[in-house]
Design a protein around this motif. Structure first.
Motif, mmCIF file in Angstrom:
data_model
loop_
_atom_site.group_PDB
_atom_site.id
_atom_site.type_symbol
_atom_site.label_atom_id
_atom_site.label_comp_id
_atom_site.label_asym_id
_atom_site.label_seq_id
_atom_site.Cartn_x
_atom_site.Cartn_y
_atom_site.Cartn_z
ATOM 1 N N ALA A 198 0.710 -1.014 0.477
ATOM 2 C CA ALA A 198 0.044 0.352 0.069
ATOM 3 C C ALA A 198 1.174 1.456 -0.257
ATOM 4 N N PHE A 199 2.081 1.666 0.860
ATOM 5 C CA PHE A 199 2.974 2.117 0.719
ATOM 6 C C PHE A 199 3.216 2.946 -0.670
ATOM 7 N N THR A 200 4.675 1.895 -0.968
ATOM 8 C CA THR A 200 4.498 1.408 -2.134
ATOM 9 C C THR A 200 3.101 2.231 -3.062
ATOM 10 N N LEU A 201 2.623 1.749 -3.534
ATOM 11 C CA LEU A 201 1.856 2.028 -4.695
ATOM 12 C C LEU A 201 0.893 3.715 -4.019
ATOM 13 N N ARG A 202 1.037 4.056 -2.892
ATOM 14 C CA ARG A 202 1.052 5.583 -3.249
ATOM 15 C C ARG A 202 2.236 6.359 -3.756
ATOM 16 N N LEU A 203 3.910 5.875 -3.184
ATOM 17 C CA LEU A 203 4.651 6.550 -3.825
ATOM 18 C C LEU A 203 4.598 6.589 -5.473
ATOM 19 N N LEU A 204 4.346 5.066 -6.083
ATOM 20 C CA LEU A 204 4.279 4.902 -7.127
ATOM 21 C C LEU A 204 2.926 6.028 -8.424
ATOM 22 N N ALA A 205 2.057 5.774 -7.199
ATOM 23 C CA ALA A 205 1.154 6.589 -8.525
ATOM 24 C C ALA A 205 0.750 7.899 -7.592
ATOM 25 N N GLU A 206 2.085 8.722 -7.023
ATOM 26 C CA GLU A 206 2.251 9.960 -6.831
ATOM 27 C C GLU A 206 3.372 10.282 -7.649
ATOM 28 N N ASP A 207 4.823 9.652 -8.081
ATOM 29 C CA ASP A 207 5.470 9.662 -8.957
ATOM 30 C C ASP A 207 5.733 9.218 -10.109
ATOM 31 N N TYR A 208 5.252 8.199 -10.130
ATOM 32 C CA TYR A 208 5.803 7.273 -11.808
ATOM 33 C C TYR A 208 4.334 6.904 -12.055
ATOM 34 N N PRO A 209 3.458 7.747 -12.400
ATOM 35 C CA PRO A 209 1.430 6.945 -12.697
ATOM 36 C C PRO A 209 1.623 6.902 -14.246
ATOM 37 N N LYS A 210 2.434 6.985 -14.650
ATOM 38 C CA LYS A 210 2.655 6.106 -15.738
ATOM 39 C C LYS A 210 2.407 5.065 -16.196
ATOM 40 N N GLN A 211 4.393 4.675 -15.253
ATOM 41 C CA GLN A 211 4.986 3.428 -15.516
ATOM 42 C C GLN A 211 3.679 2.501 -14.609
ATOM 43 N N LEU A 212 3.010 2.999 -13.673
ATOM 44 C CA LEU A 212 1.626 1.557 -13.062
ATOM 45 C C LEU A 212 0.218 1.640 -14.248
ATOM 46 N N GLN A 213 0.628 2.632 -14.872
ATOM 47 C CA GLN A 213 -0.819 2.791 -16.389
ATOM 48 C C GLN A 213 -0.091 1.408 -17.548
ATOM 49 N N ASN A 214 1.305 1.896 -17.914
ATOM 50 C CA ASN A 214 1.300 0.630 -18.757
ATOM 51 C C ASN A 214 1.841 -0.724 -18.011
ATOM 52 N N ARG A 215 2.094 -0.664 -17.555
ATOM 53 C CA ARG A 215 2.512 -2.932 -16.692
ATOM 54 C C ARG A 215 1.309 -2.653 -16.247
ATOM 55 N N TYR A 216 0.110 -1.613 -15.752
ATOM 56 C CA TYR A 216 -0.674 -2.837 -15.764
ATOM 57 C C TYR A 216 -2.510 -2.245 -15.977
ATOM 58 N N ALA A 217 -1.958 -1.867 -16.791
ATOM 59 C CA ALA A 217 -3.128 -0.581 -17.548
ATOM 60 C C ALA A 217 -4.765 -0.425 -17.200
ATOM 61 N N ILE A 218 -4.005 0.876 -16.041
ATOM 62 C CA ILE A 218 -4.948 1.268 -15.326
ATOM 63 C C ILE A 218 -5.160 2.475 -15.978
ATOM 64 N N GLU A 219 -6.762 2.874 -15.533
ATOM 65 C CA GLU A 219 -6.847 4.282 -16.197
ATOM 66 C C GLU A 219 -6.857 5.273 -15.675
ATOM 67 N N LEU A 220 -5.948 6.192 -15.598
ATOM 68 C CA LEU A 220 -5.649 7.454 -15.835
ATOM 69 C C LEU A 220 -6.787 8.568 -15.566
ATOM 70 N N PRO A 221 -6.774 9.848 -14.423
ATOM 71 C CA PRO A 221 -5.716 10.016 -13.061
ATOM 72 C C PRO A 221 -6.233 8.635 -11.811
ATOM 73 N N VAL A 222 -5.763 8.243 -11.224
ATOM 74 C CA VAL A 222 -5.834 6.912 -10.693
ATOM 75 C C VAL A 222 -5.541 7.774 -9.505
ATOM 76 N N ASP A 223 -6.158 7.894 -8.238
ATOM 77 C CA ASP A 223 -6.582 8.695 -6.351
ATOM 78 C C ASP A 223 -4.850 7.683 -6.059
ATOM 79 N N SER A 224 -4.127 8.245 -5.404
ATOM 80 C CA SER A 224 -2.896 7.484 -4.609
ATOM 81 C C SER A 224 -3.458 7.963 -3.543
ATOM 82 N N GLU A 225 -4.185 8.179 -3.236
ATOM 83 C CA GLU A 225 -5.162 8.460 -1.510
ATOM 84 C C GLU A 225 -6.081 7.143 -1.631
#
Length: 277
Positions: A198-225
């Motif tokens: 959970a801690f890691t996901l918050r950091l990634l969503a804030e600082d590396y959202p595109k990498q999360l999107q590319n890896r997991y096909a998540i629609e942006l924006p994602v609420d890091s909280e």
């Protein structure tokens, strides 16, 4: 740890250069404050290991930060050997005052004595094996593989003292522990996988959202909280489902941490150099 600390302090009297091995993804969190106390005024070479897994821009900024602290810095990858050949020359550069002292006394230069210090699972044994080009130090993918000190020759240039990894007694900042756990420096059974993920996901969503999107096909924006949303999105995309169609959070957490550590998510750094300014 108390025994290792005492032994290192005793050996430092004969050490010329201190090599401090850090994880390039968490340079400050992987720097043991006890080591700072132990090395005193010895010339220091900081090695940012696992640089292949870290954000390159952040690695450059961290290198600049440590140089301002008076250290030589190299970004390396002990697995592939990237930057390894630069270590001996960097140690010699740091020991220039010692060479001048020997020359003034008419003494023949000897091999430099260096000690490699670092927390568990940061890659010391792999680095040493690269330096000597053989399997001389024990290697493992879990913290605490090196159990005792040993001297190892690196050609005619360096005599290396390998030491057990030392973690400090307590973390003043809980996030330091979470960063260490995220990168695998703390044994997985000591912290809750879900909390670390959970801690890691918050950091990634804030600082590396595109990498999360590319890896997991998540629609942006994602609420890091909204960590629950992040877990649900990733769990569903990767098939981490239990009976009833619900997301298996434990399996999802394990997936996230495994892919972070392997670099599958991409090159990321979990703490910013600019925060130290």
């Amino acid at each position: 740890m108390a025994k290792a600390r005492r032994e290192i302090k005793e050996k430092l009297q004969m050490i010329d250069v201190v090599i401090e091995l850090l994880d390039a993804r968490i340079p400050m969190s992987s720097q043991n404050p006890i080591i700072e106390e132990l090395v005193d005024q010895k010339p220091r070479l900081v090695l940012l290991n696992k640089a292949d897994l870290a954000d390159e821009k952040q690695t450059e900024q961290w290198s600049s930060y440590f140089r301002k602290q008076g250290a030589e810095v190299l970004a390396i990858n002990s697995q592939t050997g990237q930057g390894i050949k630069k270590i001996a020359p960097a140690c010699q550069k740091l020991a220039h005052a010692l060479y001048e002292k020997w020359e003034a006394k008419g003494m023949k230069p000897r091999a430099l004595r260096a000690v490699i210090l670092g927390i568990p699972n940061v890659g010391k044994s792999t680095l040493i094996n690269r330096l000597v080009n053989k399997r001389q130090a024990k290697v493992g993918d879990r913290p605490g593989v090196t159990k005792q000190q040993q001297w190892i020759k690196v050609g005619n240039q360096l005599d290396l003292l390998d030491t057990p990894g030392i973690l400090w007694p307590k973390f003043d900042d809980q996030e330091v522990g979470l960063r260490l756990a995220a990168t695998g420096a703390i044994k997985d059974e000591l912290l809750d996988y879900g909390d670390v993920a959970a801690f890691t996901l918050r950091l990634l969503a804030e600082d590396y959202p595109k990498q999360l999107q590319n890896r997991y096909a998540i629609e942006l924006p994602v609420d890091s909280e909204d960590v629950g949303q992040l877990f649900d999105e990733i769990g569903k995309k990767r098939g981490c489902i239990v009976k009833g169609g619900l997301v298996d959070y434990d399996k999802t957490a394990e997936l996230i941490l495994r892919e972070l550590r392997s670099g599958t998510i991409g090159k990321v750094t979990l703490e910013k150099a600019e925060s130290q300014a």
